[in-house]
Structures are given as C-alpha cells and as structure tokens.
Design a protein around this motif. Structure first.
Motif, PDB file in Angstrom:
ATOM      1  N   LEU A  51       0.835  -1.207   0.000  1.00 51.31           N
ATOM      2  CA  LEU A  51       0.000   0.000   0.000  1.00 51.31           C
ATOM      3  C   LEU A  51       0.868   1.255   0.000  1.00 51.31           C
ATOM      4  O   LEU A  51       0.598   2.218  -0.722  1.00 51.31           O
ATOM      5  N   ALA A  52       1.919   1.247   0.807  1.00 55.71           N
ATOM      6  CA  ALA A  52       2.816   2.405   0.862  1.00 55.71           C
ATOM      7  C   ALA A  52       3.463   2.663  -0.501  1.00 55.71           C
ATOM      8  O   ALA A  52       3.608   3.816  -0.921  1.00 55.71           O
ATOM      9  N   MET A  53       3.820   1.595  -1.208  1.00 52.61           N
ATOM     10  CA  MET A  53       4.421   1.743  -2.542  1.00 52.61           C
ATOM     11  C   MET A  53       3.453   2.409  -3.516  1.00 52.61           C
ATOM     12  O   MET A  53       3.861   3.185  -4.370  1.00 52.61           O
ATOM     13  N   LYS A  54       2.172   2.100  -3.375  1.00 51.24           N
ATOM     14  CA  LYS A  54       1.164   2.691  -4.261  1.00 51.24           C
ATOM     15  C   LYS A  54       0.959   4.184  -4.000  1.00 51.24           C
ATOM     16  O   LYS A  54       0.366   4.877  -4.814  1.00 51.24           O
ATOM     17  N   LEU A  55       1.448   4.658  -2.872  1.00 52.90           N
ATOM     18  CA  LEU A  55       1.315   6.080  -2.534  1.00 52.90           C
ATOM     19  C   LEU A  55       2.442   6.938  -3.113  1.00 52.90           C
ATOM     20  O   LEU A  55       2.407   8.148  -2.996  1.00 52.90           O
ATOM     21  N   LEU A  56       3.411   6.300  -3.727  1.00 48.69           N
ATOM     22  CA  LEU A  56       4.583   7.025  -4.224  1.00 48.69           C
ATOM     23  C   LEU A  56       4.379   7.602  -5.623  1.00 48.69           C
ATOM     24  O   LEU A  56       3.692   7.007  -6.452  1.00 48.69           O
ATOM     25  N   THR A  57       5.015   8.729  -5.862  1.00 50.70           N
ATOM     26  CA  THR A  57       5.120   9.249  -7.220  1.00 50.70           C
ATOM     27  C   THR A  57       6.062   8.315  -7.978  1.00 50.70           C
ATOM     28  O   THR A  57       6.773   7.513  -7.360  1.00 50.70           O
ATOM     29  N   PRO A  58       6.124   8.401  -9.311  1.00 56.56           N
ATOM     30  CA  PRO A  58       6.999   7.486 -10.061  1.00 56.56           C
ATOM     31  C   PRO A  58       8.466   7.485  -9.606  1.00 56.56           C
ATOM     32  O   PRO A  58       9.126   6.449  -9.653  1.00 56.56           O
ATOM     33  N   SER A  59       8.976   8.599  -9.141  1.00 58.24           N
ATOM     34  CA  SER A  59      10.366   8.631  -8.670  1.00 58.24           C
ATOM     35  C   SER A  59      10.439   8.733  -7.152  1.00 58.24           C
ATOM     36  O   SER A  59      11.479   9.080  -6.596  1.00 58.24           O
ATOM     37  N   GLY A  60       9.341   8.385  -6.469  1.00 55.58           N
ATOM     38  CA  GLY A  60       9.280   8.514  -5.017  1.00 55.58           C
ATOM     39  C   GLY A  60      10.142   7.500  -4.288  1.00 55.58           C
ATOM     40  O   GLY A  60      10.584   6.495  -4.846  1.00 55.58           O
ATOM     41  N   ILE A  61      10.366   7.791  -3.016  1.00 51.29           N
ATOM     42  CA  ILE A  61      11.212   6.956  -2.166  1.00 51.29           C
ATOM     43  C   ILE A  61      10.389   6.422  -1.003  1.00 51.29           C
ATOM     44  O   ILE A  61       9.698   7.179  -0.326  1.00 51.29           O
ATOM     45  N   LEU A  62      10.495   5.115  -0.788  1.00 48.98           N
ATOM     46  CA  LEU A  62       9.873   4.475   0.366  1.00 48.98           C
ATOM     47  C   LEU A  62      10.972   4.136   1.365  1.00 48.98           C
ATOM     48  O   LEU A  62      11.927   3.442   1.021  1.00 48.98           O
ATOM     49  N   VAL A  63      10.843   4.643   2.575  1.00 50.49           N
ATOM     50  CA  VAL A  63      11.718   4.247   3.672  1.00 50.49           C
ATOM     51  C   VAL A  63      10.909   3.254   4.490  1.00 50.49           C
ATOM     52  O   VAL A  63       9.926   3.627   5.123  1.00 50.49           O
ATOM     53  N   SER A  64      11.292   2.000   4.421  1.00 54.55           N
ATOM     54  CA  SER A  64      10.540   0.951   5.101  1.00 54.55           C
ATOM     55  C   SER A  64      11.399   0.353   6.199  1.00 54.55           C
ATOM     56  O   SER A  64      12.532  -0.050   5.966  1.00 54.55           O
ATOM     57  N   CYS A  65      10.831   0.302   7.393  1.00 52.35           N
ATOM     58  CA  CYS A  65      11.555  -0.197   8.561  1.00 52.35           C
ATOM     59  C   CYS A  65      10.796  -1.359   9.181  1.00 52.35           C
ATOM     60  O   CYS A  65       9.584  -1.474   9.013  1.00 52.35           O
ATOM     61  N   THR A  66      11.514  -2.180   9.903  1.00 57.04           N
ATOM     62  CA  THR A  66      10.875  -3.229  10.690  1.00 57.04           C
ATOM     63  C   THR A  66      11.669  -3.435  11.966  1.00 57.04           C
ATOM     64  O   THR A  66      12.895  -3.330  11.964  1.00 57.04           O
ATOM     65  N   CYS A  67      10.958  -3.663  13.044  1.00 53.18           N
ATOM     66  CA  CYS A  67      11.636  -4.002  14.298  1.00 53.18           C
ATOM     67  C   CYS A  67      11.254  -5.410  14.721  1.00 53.18           C
ATOM     68  O   CYS A  67      11.323  -5.762  15.890  1.00 53.18           O
ATOM     69  N   ASN A  68      10.843  -6.226  13.757  1.00 51.98           N
ATOM     70  CA  ASN A  68      10.545  -7.632  14.027  1.00 51.98           C
ATOM     71  C   ASN A  68      11.850  -8.393  14.127  1.00 51.98           C
ATOM     72  O   ASN A  68      12.541  -8.577  13.128  1.00 51.98           O
ATOM     73  N   ASN A  69      12.194  -8.832  15.323  1.00 55.51           N
ATOM     74  CA  ASN A  69      13.452  -9.556  15.496  1.00 55.51           C
ATOM     75  C   ASN A  69      13.443 -10.897  14.774  1.00 55.51           C
ATOM     76  O   ASN A  69      14.489 -11.480  14.547  1.00 55.51           O
ATOM     77  N   ASP A  70      12.261 -11.387  14.415  1.00 51.70           N
ATOM     78  CA  ASP A  70      12.156 -12.673  13.713  1.00 51.70           C
ATOM     79  C   ASP A  70      12.331 -12.526  12.209  1.00 51.70           C
ATOM     80  O   ASP A  70      12.310 -13.522  11.490  1.00 51.70           O
TER      81      ASP A  70
END
Length: 110
Positions: A51-70
């Motif tokens: 969903l976050a990727m669909k919110l980007l402009t064609p040259s947009g940047i997604l900063v995706s983080c996770t704190c799932n230790n697994d």
C-alpha cells in the motif's frame, strides 16, 4: 495492526501521491505465538509495504523499517520484492542501514 487502521487504504484510494513515504510500524510478531505470529506479521508487513508503494510518485522513495526480530534482512527484502510485484511496481534498494544502538540485533537460541 492492520492497513485500515493506519489509513493507508483510504490514502491509496485518493489521488494524492508522495515523493517520500516512511513506513515504520511497531513489531508485528509475538514471541509466545512464534510461527503463526511470524507468518501473520510478515503478511501484514507485506500488505503495508504494498500500500505504501502505491502512494509514491513514479520517482518517489519508500523508507521501510521493521523491528521484528524474527525477520531477517533477506526475508524483509523478499517481502518487499513480493509487495512490489503484487503492486506491479519496480523498485530498487538505495541503502541498507543497520539498526541504531537502541534497536540492537538480538541473537537468541530457541
């Protein structure tokens, strides 16, 4: 946590697109329900990233983080690739930052 709660689905349905989206959800896994929790957490993380990727402009940047230790770096990158494929988008990894001191990598025996 789910995508509806975060309002991402509503944003995607709108017309606004962004040059930068930062996705930093809380941990989506539970140590006491390990395997089922890991699978559900990965599914939710994949959905949120798609969903976050669909919110980007064609040259947009997604900063995706996770704190799932697994979730290993390899697993995280795989679910990002899956989210991009499902969203029918192309993306490239710009950087792979390491966790800060307040988010150490945990090594534990089962």
């Amino acid at each position: 946590i789910n995508a509806e709660y975060m309002g991402l689905e509503q944003l995607v349905e709108g017309k606004d697109r962004f040059d930068l989206v930062v996705l930093d959800p809380p941990s989506l896994t539970s140590p006491e329900k390990k395997e089922n929790s890991r699978r559900k957490g990965s599914d939710t993380l994949r959905q949120l990233n798609g969903l976050a990727m669909k919110l980007l402009t064609p040259s947009g940047i997604l900063v995706s983080c996770t704190c799932n230790n697994d979730t290993s770096l390899q697993d995280f990158e795989t679910l990002l690739l899956q989210a991009a494929c499902r969203s029918q988008l192309q993306f490239r990894v710009l950087t792979r930052p390491v966790p800060c001191a307040d988010h150490p990598i945990l090594f534990a025996a089962e």
